[in-house]
Design a protein around this motif. Structure first.
Motif, short mmCIF file in Angstrom:
data_model
loop_
_atom_site.label_atom_id
_atom_site.label_comp_id
_atom_site.label_asym_id
_atom_site.label_seq_id
_atom_site.Cartn_x
_atom_site.Cartn_y
_atom_site.Cartn_z
N GLN A 91 0.83 -1.26 0.20
CA GLN A 91 0.08 0.03 0.18
C GLN A 91 0.92 1.27 -0.10
OE1 GLN A 91 -3.56 -0.08 -0.25
NE2 GLN A 91 -3.07 -2.19 -0.74
N SER A 135 1.72 3.92 -7.31
CA SER A 135 0.82 3.36 -6.31
C SER A 135 0.91 1.93 -6.88
CB SER A 135 -0.31 4.00 -5.99
OG SER A 135 -1.45 4.04 -7.12
N ALA A 136 -0.03 1.11 -6.00
CA ALA A 136 -0.50 -0.51 -6.45
C ALA A 136 -1.55 -0.54 -7.85
CB ALA A 136 -0.96 -0.96 -5.37
N THR A 137 -1.96 0.61 -7.92
CA THR A 137 -3.03 0.63 -9.24
C THR A 137 -2.55 1.36 -10.34
OG1 THR A 137 -4.06 2.56 -8.26
CG2 THR A 137 -4.87 0.35 -7.21
N GLU A 138 -1.51 2.40 -10.22
CA GLU A 138 -1.15 3.04 -11.38
C GLU A 138 0.15 3.61 -11.08
OE1 GLU A 138 -3.95 6.13 -12.26
OE2 GLU A 138 -3.36 7.31 -10.28
N ARG A 189 3.18 4.30 -1.20
CA ARG A 189 3.17 5.40 -2.23
C ARG A 189 4.43 5.96 -2.88
NH1 ARG A 189 -1.97 6.35 -4.53
NH2 ARG A 189 -3.81 5.50 -3.22
N PRO A 195 -2.12 2.44 -15.92
CA PRO A 195 -2.69 1.56 -15.19
C PRO A 195 -1.57 0.37 -14.87
CG PRO A 195 -4.43 1.83 -17.03
CD PRO A 195 -2.95 2.33 -17.36
N ARG A 196 -1.61 0.06 -13.65
CA ARG A 196 -0.63 -0.98 -13.06
C ARG A 196 -0.75 -2.31 -13.89
NH1 ARG A 196 1.71 -4.90 -12.36
NH2 ARG A 196 2.72 -5.61 -10.43
N ASP A 197 -1.99 -2.73 -14.32
CA ASP A 197 -2.05 -3.97 -15.19
C ASP A 197 -1.56 -3.69 -16.50
OD1 ASP A 197 -3.91 -2.29 -15.96
OD2 ASP A 197 -5.60 -3.69 -15.64
#
Length: 289
Positions: free
Chosen positions: A3, A79-82, A5, A91-93
């Protein structure tokens, strides 16, 4: 997933646009050849493939070496998402891999962010600690994810043995040809098939628990607890030079992992750093599941 940042002002490495323009000049020559062919009927375009190849080589060199590079300073948030780089959002993915690359020659310490079907981002960091902070915020350091590398085939880790094996097989091939001459026409096909088989790439996966090397049906897993050290390795065979990583085990065995030729310098350094990072994460017990 982490989590944490990350928010820092970093520089993005970019090719010099003037150098890029110069690298594309041969393509204008191709256009001129087609115009000349249409105007005179002389097939000057026979040299067009050479100019296209020259432009391709110059552009690859420019993208990799970045002579007189430009650096754009922007605010980077992770961050863990982007990942946000200035006004751009990723986007992280959509990020396939992120690696810390140590400073080499004129290249600064960098975090290489590889995106799916896009040119990678190169973010200049102050030091290794800051680079790993960025990776951890993305959830892509060695304690959180597995990094995959495309390497040369396993036989290429010991090219001299492959050469000696080929020499040893020559008397056998000659003997078969003398006893079964009807099989001689098949020899070129068998030689080409063997060459293709030996040249098939291997896959190296590095996680906090160890290093997995896969080639064809072979699998070798080196546990992190078995690793005593790792460093960048170069080996030459004739005019060929391969770069990669050499892993020393506590048993005294040395395992070579060749990634490629000189074009693979950055990835070789990234592989070495990734294995070191995995060993450190294992020793700290800092492994996410």
């Amino acid at each position: 997933m982490s989590q944490e940042r990350f928010e820092k002002r970093l520089a993005v490495r970019k090719p010099n646009p003037w150098i890029t323009a110069l690298a594309c000049l041969p393509l204008l020559g191709v256009l001129a050849l087609f115009v000349g062919w249409a105007a005179t009927g002389i097939p000057m375009v026979v040299v067009a493939p050479h100019l296209i190849a020259l432009s391709a080589v110059l552009n690859v060199l420019n993208l990799r070496r970045k002579p007189w590079e430009r650096r754009e300073h922007v605010l980077v948030r992770a961050s863990a998402t982007e990942l946000r780089v200035g006004a751009r959002e990723f986007p992280r993915d959509r990020i396939s891999r992120a690696l810390y690359l140590p400073p080499v020659a004129s290249a600064p310490p960098t975090v290489l962010v590889e995106r799916k079907h896009r040119r990678p981002l190169e973010l200049v960091v102050d030091n290794e600690h800051q680079g790993r902070q960025l990776l951890r915020a993305l959830g892509m350091d060695a304690s959180q994810s597995v990094a995959s590398f495309r390497a040369l085939s396993r036989p290429m880790s010991k090219p001299r043995l492959v050469f000696l094996a080929f020499l040893a097989m020559m008397p056998v091939i000659v003997g078969i040809a003398m006893v079964f001459p009807q099989l001689v026409p098949l020899f070129p096909v068998l030689i080409v098939a063997t060459g293709l088989l030996v040249s098939l790439p291997s896959r190296v996966e590095v996680g906090a628990d160890g290093v997995l090397i896969k080639w064809l049906w072979q699998r070798r897993f080196i546990r992190t607890s078995e690793i005593a050290g790792v460093w960048r390795h170069e080996q030459s065979f004739g005019r060929n030079k391969h770069v990669g990583a050499k892993v020393t085990l506590r048993s005294g065995e040395e395992v070579n992992i060749p990634l490629g030729n000189r074009w693979s310098d950055d990835l070789a350094n990234g592989l070495v750093e990734r294995i070191r990072e995995a060993v450190e994460a294992y020793k700290r017990g800092d492994v996410e599941t």
